[in-house]
Design a protein around this motif. Structure first.
Motif, short mmCIF file in Angstrom:
data_model
loop_
_atom_site.label_atom_id
_atom_site.label_comp_id
_atom_site.label_asym_id
_atom_site.label_seq_id
_atom_site.Cartn_x
_atom_site.Cartn_y
_atom_site.Cartn_z
N SER A 168 12.51 -7.38 -21.93
CA SER A 168 12.98 -8.51 -21.12
C SER A 168 12.49 -8.38 -19.68
O SER A 168 12.03 -9.37 -19.08
N ARG A 171 8.81 -9.15 -19.54
CA ARG A 171 8.56 -10.59 -19.61
C ARG A 171 8.85 -11.25 -18.26
O ARG A 171 8.12 -12.15 -17.84
N VAL A 172 9.89 -10.80 -17.57
CA VAL A 172 10.20 -11.31 -16.23
C VAL A 172 9.04 -11.01 -15.28
O VAL A 172 8.59 -11.89 -14.53
N VAL A 175 6.00 -13.23 -16.16
CA VAL A 175 6.20 -14.64 -15.77
C VAL A 175 6.07 -14.81 -14.26
O VAL A 175 5.44 -15.75 -13.78
N THR A 256 11.76 -16.41 -20.09
CA THR A 256 12.20 -15.01 -20.02
C THR A 256 13.39 -14.74 -20.95
O THR A 256 13.23 -14.29 -22.07
#
Length: 369
Positions: A168, A171-172, A175, A256
């Motif tokens: 997670s 992914r943050v 992004v 996200t």
């Protein structure tokens, strides 16, 4: 071999949602259905991911984490490939002769997700790439973890939770720094989507190690209602509005935390499906239909997209609802005719061969996975 009807029901729902998604996208796009297309497609694949993680995670725990030998790792991978490779590569060969110009070598090694144009050859294969790499990388990882931590159940669950957090956070970071598109840039990227299957693995470990908790969840309807509300407002409605209003590609949450929240919701639904009264069905029409949809789901998933695309491209000249409905039904008939053929003459013989080579796999009741 006893089948769990609830899990078959989950797989049936997943494949029907994918079929509805692509049916709408090919035959009803003139009728303002774009939001529904993405909602059905997204949730259908998420259910597949979580279910796959749950089933394969159960096998990983039993055959690799609690028996950490290289021989078991080899057998695990071989059994998975006997299940997934034959039908996949049959479709690759068929598509090669149909659209040779779009063929790319990456499809042979499940690396087609890294460039959008590579998915033009075999569009639905993106999810299979994520699954195949998950099987290989995490089976090796769990083998090493078992050797280091002596197959500790607390270590396994802690590491899976930490991996979910790490994915997670990754992914943050991705992004924020690269501003990718929601669909191809995040949803279809191999390293960014392992969390959905890891949620399924976490669920499998809870069932194995803390079965009382697992059994308690479906007995309390509050959890089901709360979960459905979360799934609707933070998943379904968010994706629908994001697609319709064209905000999903700039949404921080949508690119996200949406994925892990929806995956957890799907996992909770999976517990209810596995334990629900549908498992008490006798050998009636409903149970046979569910079993049929489940057994053929993999072949249907592989073959439906090019069939839908061909029929829509060749015959979709009249945009009326009636003609669109007819063409969609025709596509489904052709899809299932070809899928049943592949299931009977490709999938089934290879699974029978696998069960002969690895008899313990069949005896343990997991020969169909």
């Amino acid at each position: 071999m006893v089948r769990n009807v609830g899990l078959d029901f989950t797989r049936s729902i997943a494949i029907l949602m994918v079929l509805i998604c692509h049916g709408l996208s090919f035959f009803f796009m003139n009728h303002n259905v774009i939001g529904y297309v993405y909602v059905f497609g997204y949730l259908g694949v998420e259910l597949f991911f979580v279910l796959s993680g749950f089933l394969i995670g159960s096998i990983m725990l039993k055959d690799i984490y609690h028996k950490p030998k290289w021989k078991n790792l080899y057998e695990f991978c071989a059994k998975r490939w006997f299940r997934t490779f034959p039908a996949y590569f049959v479709m690759v060969i068929i598509l090669y002769f149909v659209q040779k110009d779009n063929f790319n070598m990456q499809t042979l090694f499940f690396l087609q997700n890294f460039r959008a144009e590579h998915l033009d050859f075999f569009a639905v294969s993106w999810s299979l790439s994520i699954e195949e790499w998950f099987y290989v990388l995490f089976s090796i990882f769990f083998l090493f973890l078992a050797k280091i931590r002596n197959s500790s159940k607390k270590s396994f669950i802690l590491v899976v939770v930490l991996l979910l957090i790490l994915l997670s956070v990754s992914r943050v970071y991705y992004v924020i720094n690269y501003s990718p598109l929601w669909d191809f840039g995040v949803r279809k990227q191999i390293p960014l989507r392992f969390d959905s299957m890891l949620v399924g693995v976490l669920l499998a470990s809870i069932k194995l190690y803390y079965n009382k908790i697992y059994e308690y969840i479906p007995k309390n309807r509050f959890y089901l209602i709360a979960n459905l509300l979360i799934l609707f407002f933070f998943g379904v409605l968010y994706v629908y509005n994001g697609i319709v209003h064209d905000t999903i590609n700039s949404s921080f949450y949508g690119r996200t935390f949406l994925f892990v929240i929806v995956s957890i919701s799907c996992a909770i639904l999976l517990v209810y499906f596995e334990k629900c009264k549908i498992n008490d069905l006798s050998q009636g029409v409903v149970k046979k239909l569910i079993t049929f949809l489940s057994k053929t789901s993999y072949s249907v998933y592989l073959v439906h997209f090019p069939i839908f695309m061909f029929i829509a491209g060749k015959y979709q000249s009249n945009p009326s609802i009636l003609s669109s409905l007819f063409l969609m039904l025709l596509s489904l008939v052709v899809t299932y005719a070809i899928a049943i053929t592949i299931f009977l003459f490709i999938e089934t013989p290879f699974m029978q061969m696998r069960n002969k080579l690895f008899p313990n796999h069949a005896k343990d009741g997991v020969g169909r996975y």
